[in-house]
Design a protein around this motif. Structure first.
Motif, PDB file in Angstrom:
ATOM      1  N   GLN A 157      31.869 -17.151 -22.582  1.00 37.10           N
ATOM      2  CA  GLN A 157      31.704 -17.204 -21.261  1.00 37.10           C
ATOM      3  C   GLN A 157      32.274 -17.862 -20.236  1.00 37.10           C
ATOM      4  OE1 GLN A 157      30.312 -21.182 -22.675  1.00 37.10           O
ATOM      5  NE2 GLN A 157      28.240 -20.931 -23.046  1.00 37.10           N
ATOM      6  N   ASN A 194      33.389 -29.877 -29.682  1.00 33.04           N
ATOM      7  CA  ASN A 194      32.574 -31.163 -29.479  1.00 33.04           C
ATOM      8  C   ASN A 194      32.305 -32.471 -29.320  1.00 33.04           C
ATOM      9  OD1 ASN A 194      30.401 -28.504 -28.256  1.00 33.04           O
ATOM     10  ND2 ASN A 194      29.625 -28.636 -29.594  1.00 33.04           N
ATOM     11  N   LYS A 230      31.491 -34.763 -24.055  1.00 33.77           N
ATOM     12  CA  LYS A 230      30.418 -33.592 -24.127  1.00 33.77           C
ATOM     13  C   LYS A 230      30.036 -34.651 -22.908  1.00 33.77           C
ATOM     14  CE  LYS A 230      28.366 -35.362 -27.735  1.00 33.77           C
ATOM     15  NZ  LYS A 230      28.024 -35.100 -29.472  1.00 33.77           N
ATOM     16  N   ARG A 231      28.733 -33.452 -21.533  1.00 34.18           N
ATOM     17  CA  ARG A 231      27.642 -34.672 -21.257  1.00 34.18           C
ATOM     18  C   ARG A 231      27.546 -35.287 -21.142  1.00 34.18           C
ATOM     19  NH1 ARG A 231      22.432 -35.289 -19.360  1.00 34.18           N
ATOM     20  NH2 ARG A 231      22.406 -33.489 -21.261  1.00 34.18           N
ATOM     21  N   THR A 275      33.225 -29.570 -24.384  1.00 36.36           N
ATOM     22  CA  THR A 275      32.361 -28.840 -24.332  1.00 36.36           C
ATOM     23  C   THR A 275      32.640 -28.024 -22.657  1.00 36.36           C
ATOM     24  OG1 THR A 275      30.916 -30.071 -23.105  1.00 36.36           O
ATOM     25  CG2 THR A 275      30.268 -29.939 -25.177  1.00 36.36           C
ATOM     26  N   MET A 276      31.830 -26.634 -22.366  1.00 31.03           N
ATOM     27  CA  MET A 276      31.857 -26.187 -20.462  1.00 31.03           C
ATOM     28  C   MET A 276      31.766 -27.169 -20.048  1.00 31.03           C
ATOM     29  SD  MET A 276      33.834 -23.359 -19.688  1.00 31.03           S
ATOM     30  CE  MET A 276      33.627 -22.646 -20.689  1.00 31.03           C
ATOM     31  N   GLU A 277      30.465 -27.726 -19.755  1.00 34.11           N
ATOM     32  CA  GLU A 277      30.049 -28.286 -18.400  1.00 34.11           C
ATOM     33  C   GLU A 277      30.949 -29.767 -18.355  1.00 34.11           C
ATOM     34  OE1 GLU A 277      26.355 -31.158 -18.236  1.00 34.11           O
ATOM     35  OE2 GLU A 277      26.775 -30.866 -19.762  1.00 34.11           O
ATOM     36  N   ALA A 278      31.588 -30.216 -20.222  1.00 32.76           N
ATOM     37  CA  ALA A 278      32.308 -30.864 -19.683  1.00 32.76           C
ATOM     38  C   ALA A 278      34.070 -31.012 -19.544  1.00 32.76           C
ATOM     39  CB  ALA A 278      32.604 -32.037 -21.285  1.00 32.76           C
ATOM     40  N   ARG A 293      34.733 -28.676 -17.467  1.00 30.59           N
ATOM     41  CA  ARG A 293      34.638 -28.893 -15.268  1.00 30.59           C
ATOM     42  C   ARG A 293      34.505 -29.831 -15.178  1.00 30.59           C
ATOM     43  NH1 ARG A 293      30.446 -24.249 -16.523  1.00 30.59           N
ATOM     44  NH2 ARG A 293      31.394 -22.204 -16.555  1.00 30.59           N
ATOM     45  N   MET A 294      33.788 -31.302 -15.709  1.00 31.40           N
ATOM     46  CA  MET A 294      33.802 -32.173 -15.247  1.00 31.40           C
ATOM     47  C   MET A 294      35.051 -32.875 -14.817  1.00 31.40           C
ATOM     48  SD  MET A 294      29.708 -33.358 -16.440  1.00 31.40           S
ATOM     49  CE  MET A 294      29.623 -35.110 -15.885  1.00 31.40           C
TER      50      MET A 294
END
Length: 424
Positions: free
Chosen positions: A22, A306, A309-310, A330-333, A335-336
């Motif tokens: 990704q 994982n 995560k969010r 995770t990718m989303e986490a 970035r956060m």
């Protein structure tokens, strides 16, 4: 193509592939790479499948399938593990071989990436069957591996004993002593000191460099380690011996916490006796979820993928996270966390110590000059420190994540080698 790679999820390593792929897609756009460059990176140089018969303990003959992928050898012979798994596919191995190419370039060792294995469930094989399967596989691929072609190593469900069977079978075929054909061997037969805990130690060296950059004294923070297997327990032990305060550790059964610090030597003894870290004296039992939310300063996920995560990322209070596990966030986490100025050290850098010491083993085998432990330690520290400096510099200059910086640095190194060879 890269888009197809994203859909293949089989294990923690596969999730690491997904995250990197990704990130690679946006990296290709960022670097304004040509179609020729993308095509060169997007497919392996060589991949093949072999079928071979093995006589089982029952007297019946069973056919097995083996694969090997040699992704890119622009920077040197390919290097990568051999794994045994009943769901192994050559497409999945291509992803892992790509990541090995990236990791070798990242720590600047003269290897390309490879991966291979056998479609088999080791739990269903006797020791004798496992040996015969291994030797038969090597007979099939012997013409395509070698110290200057492709060097295997241990991976999922393989170990030092299997590496010795590979070594012995290869030497019988070639009729010559060739210890450099494989790494991850016992020290008594050409293995290297430090190899057993090199992944953990490499991560510790990276962490120390990160704390220097942040100007944080280790006495100011405590460490929580989620996962007390081989990698996590060795990381906790090494940090404890270096004077870090380890306030919490956990395994699959749960975790323990003491804000004043745990005696990791005694925790290891306790787990050896009882099978788990839980119920360790003078500590509070906690869950694996709770360990992620501790106000610990340094968090080391060294268990499963994982884990952050969010749903739980806002509970994380660590200032520095060292990914010793494969894709624990995770990718989303990710970035956060980066948006909150958490220093997130990615797995492709943090757990690269294993392949570095494998490279040292290869050097020692070729020269027949075996190093004392102190020399291995010093050279590992140097390699990991240099890689961190390169990645951290890109991270600051381009205001990007360390994962993006690591991938960019590696890709540019591989493409530069291809240009020098006239392939671009």
């Amino acid at each position: 193509m890269i888009h197809n790679k994203i859909e293949r999820i089989h294990s923690d390593s596969a999730i690491t592939c997904k995250l990197c792929m990704q990130e690679m897609e946006t990296l290709y756009e960022h670097l304004a790479m040509s179609r020729e460059e993308i095509d060169l990176l997007d497919v392996p140089k060589r991949s093949f499948t072999v079928h071979f018969p093995v006589r089982m303990d029952s007297g019946k003959v069973k056919m097995f399938i083996g694969h090997r992928v040699q992704y890119n050898d622009a920077r040197g012979p390919t290097k990568g593990g051999i794994r045994y798994h009943p769901e192994l596919t050559v497409e999945y191995l291509q992803d892992l071989a790509f990541l090995m190419s990236i990791k070798c370039a990242l720590v600047d060792i003269p290897f390309g990436g490879a991966k291979g294995g056998i479609v088999a469930n080791t739990k269903e094989l006797s020791r004798g069957e496992l040996e015969r399967v291994t030797r038969a596989y090597i007979r099939e691929i012997a013409d395509y591996i070698g110290p200057f072609k492709d060097i295997p190593a241990p991976d999922v469900y393989t170990d030092g004993q299997i590496m010795i069977w590979i070594l012995d079978e290869f030497e019988k075929i070639r009729r010559e002593h060739t210890p450099s054909i494989v790494t991850g061997k016992p020290v008594e037969l050409g293995g290297s000191h430090v190899r057993k805990y090199s992944t953990s130690l490499g991560g510790v060296f990276i962490l120390e460099e990160a704390l220097k950059k942040l100007e944080i004294d280790k006495s100011e923070l405590c460490v929580a380690v989620q996962g007390f297997g081989k990698v996590g327990s060795n990381a906790a032990r090494i940090l404890y011996e270096k004077g870090f305060t380890i306030c919490a550790v956990s395994d699959s059964a749960g975790g323990i916490f003491n804000e004043d610090g745990l005696n990791i030597t005694e925790v290891i003894d306790h787990k050896t006796r009882t099978g788990s870290v839980i119920d360790f004296p003078e500590s509070q039992n906690i869950t694996n979820e709770q360990i992620l939310a501790l106000d610990c300063g340094i968090l080391i996920p060294a268990a499963l993928s994982n884990q952050i995560k969010r749903e739980n990322v806002n509970d994380v209070r660590a200032k520095v996270i060292l990914e010793l596990a494969n894709a624990p966030i995770t990718m989303e986490a990710s970035r956060m966390l980066i948006d909150r100025d958490v220093l997130l050290i990615p797995d492709i850098l943090a757990n690269a110590g294993g392949v570095v010491v494998s490279y040292f083993e290869w050097i020692q085998n070729l020269s027949q000059d075996y190093w004392e432990e102190e020399k291995v330690l010093e050279r590992l520290r140097e390699k990991m420190k240099t890689a961190f400096e390169k990645v951290y510099t890109i991270c600051l200059e381009q205001n990007c994540s360390m994962r993006r910086a690591a991938l960019q640095f590696s890709v540019e190194r591989i493409l530069y080698a291809e240009r020098l060879r006239g392939n671009l």
